[in-house]
Design a protein around this motif. Structure first.
Motif, mmCIF file in Angstrom:
data_model
loop_
_atom_site.group_PDB
_atom_site.id
_atom_site.type_symbol
_atom_site.label_atom_id
_atom_site.label_comp_id
_atom_site.label_asym_id
_atom_site.label_seq_id
_atom_site.Cartn_x
_atom_site.Cartn_y
_atom_site.Cartn_z
ATOM 1 N N UNK A 1 63.782 -17.978 9.951
ATOM 2 C CA UNK A 1 64.231 -18.150 8.827
ATOM 3 C C UNK A 1 65.815 -17.659 8.299
ATOM 4 N N UNK A 2 66.220 -16.572 8.825
ATOM 5 C CA UNK A 2 67.680 -16.146 8.351
ATOM 6 C C UNK A 2 67.237 -15.591 6.771
ATOM 7 N N UNK A 3 66.356 -14.969 6.518
ATOM 8 C CA UNK A 3 65.744 -14.243 5.329
ATOM 9 C C UNK A 3 66.376 -12.647 5.490
ATOM 10 N N UNK A 4 66.272 -11.703 6.026
ATOM 11 C CA UNK A 4 66.645 -10.805 6.244
ATOM 12 C C UNK A 4 67.018 -9.952 4.740
ATOM 13 N N UNK A 5 67.205 -10.123 4.024
ATOM 14 C CA UNK A 5 67.733 -9.422 2.290
ATOM 15 C C UNK A 5 66.365 -9.880 1.464
ATOM 16 N N UNK A 6 65.742 -10.821 1.985
ATOM 17 C CA UNK A 6 64.849 -11.109 0.899
ATOM 18 C C UNK A 6 63.369 -9.891 0.788
ATOM 19 N N UNK A 7 63.416 -9.767 2.242
ATOM 20 C CA UNK A 7 62.412 -8.493 2.285
ATOM 21 C C UNK A 7 61.070 -9.097 2.034
ATOM 22 N N UNK A 8 60.624 -10.235 3.338
ATOM 23 C CA UNK A 8 59.450 -10.691 3.670
ATOM 24 C C UNK A 8 58.736 -11.233 4.719
#
Ligand SMILES: Cc1ncc(COP(=O)(O)O)c(C=O)c1O
Length: 390
Positions: free
Chosen positions: A243-250
């Motif tokens: 989902x292109x969410x590397x920086x969200x940390x989930x």
């Protein structure tokens, strides 16, 4: 007082733990860029696309709705329910909400898994080359990583190789598919072989499925879904790559008891869970229709084909990777040392890659290119390489 060690020292168990080489390369690239030099960046490990707006808006909505207080440390119910549903539909895993634990990315799921299962003196079989932090995470749990060369194992039979590297202390297998850095995807027959071995030897499997949605050839098989495996497998997933969410940390882990209770304790006493707005954003991400995920994969496939063709034309022999978003060409015709090659490519062509040796001795002689960049950036990078190597 004589003979007394100074108090200014770190805990013994951290002394053997390394610091990621990849971070050092990232710093070098930042330095070059700060000096105004263009860099063709193939060293990253992130999707090329941004987090979808719908996901961002879900986080904003959570903030404006004041969903900003402590959440249950194992994750909010709507997220764990969405994950359980996804596991059933996509992974064919019969997991209920109580088998799901929300974590700070896939890395934290793996950390919690290792801390929960491993004791000092345990051995963990690790297909190599492997994602660099795994070795250090296993060491931090005071266990010993034992490398199983993936290519040789696949050629000669996985069972034979796993048998060869097993010791009386073997407690678990780390099983990553699709693999970072090689892009290899284990087949269903291979998953069945590893499962059979784990059951026969009474071993635990740490399954790392960070790239489950990026399989171009073959199929993704969750080893926990095979008969007899759910009780002995801890599967670690992340929202970072799909989902292109590397920086969200989930991310999340899936396990049965007694491991789930152990992992809940590790999460409670390390992070006390993932930030509440991030979890609401994750609920939205998991609602992404499968056809949007499939369309992304095709965008990745295009990039893969472009880069691999270009590398082979340059004489850097490269198999077509079946999954993930990395190409891992052989570079021994430039130098036997992959560190030296990465240095040459960066200095002469301004092409940033990761030396294969940082992924284990079996990665030596290769460098890792990420093709998770724009097709034009791949063309430009290949052009820069052609000027130096062509
Ligand atoms: C094989 C593998 N597993 C797990 C992860 C963990 O990703 P994150 O902690 O961003 O969720 C990564 C990230 O690069 C990876 O390559």
């Amino acid at each position: 007082m004589t003979g007394k060690r100074s108090a200014i020292r770190i805990a013994n168990r951290l002394e053997e733990v390394g610091f990621s080489d990849i971070v050092q390369i990232r710093n070098k690239v930042l330095e070059l860029r700060a000096a105004g030099q263009p860099v063709h960046a193939f060293h990253g490990g992130e999707p090329f696309f941004e987090t979808p707006d719908t996901v961002k808006f879900a986080a904003v909505k959570a903030l404006t709705d004041n969903r900003t207080r402590y959440a249950p440390s194992s994750g909010i119910d709507p997220l764990r329910e969405a994950i359980a549903h996804k596991l059933e539909m996509k992974n064919r895993m019969a997991a209920g909400v109580d088998d799901v634990l929300v974590t700070v990315g896939g890395a934290h799921a793996l950390y919690a898994a290792f801390q929960t299962v491993l004791n000092q003196g345990d051995d963990v079989l690790l297909f190599s080359p492997y994602w660099t932090p795994i070795r250090d995470m296993i060491t931090m749990a005071q266990a010993r990583p034992v490398m199983v060369p993936t290519e040789t194992a696949r050629r000669n039979g996985l069972t034979k190789s796993l048998e060869h590297y097993s010791t009386p202390a073997t407690r678990a297998i780390y099983y990553n598919t699709p693999q970072n850095p090689s892009g290899a995807v284990f087949s269903r027959a291979e998953a069945e072989e590893v499962a059979k071995f784990a059951i026969q030897r009474d071993l635990i499997v740490f399954a790392d499925e960070a790239y489950e949605d990026l399989v171009y050839e073959g199929e993704h098989v969750s080893i926990a879904a095979l008969p007899g495996m759910e009780e002995r497998t801890i599967t670690c997933f992340t929202l970072s790559k799909t989902y292109g969410m590397t920086g969200w940390r989930v991310g999340y882990a899936v396990a049965k008891e007694p491991f789930m209770t152990g992992m809940r304790k590790v999460v409670l006493y390390s992070t006390n869970g993932v930030s509440t707005p991030t979890q609401w954003a994750a609920v939205e991400a998991l609602a992404t229709p499968q056809n949007a995920i499939d369309a992304r994969r095709e965008e990745f496939r295009l990039r893969r084909d472009l880069l691999v063709k270009g590398l082979n034309e340059l004489g850097l022999e490269c198999n077509l990777p079946a999954g993930a978003f990395y190409a891992f060409p052989c570079v021994t015709n430039i130098s036997k040392s992959s560190r030296k090659v990465a240095e040459i490519l960066l200095e002469k062509a301004h092409v940033a890659t990761i030396p294969g040796v940082v992924f284990g001795a079996q990665g030596e002689g290769h460098v890792r290119f990420s093709y998770s960049v724009a097709p034009e950036a791949i063309e430009k990078g290949l052009e820069a390489l052609r000027k130096v190597l062509g």
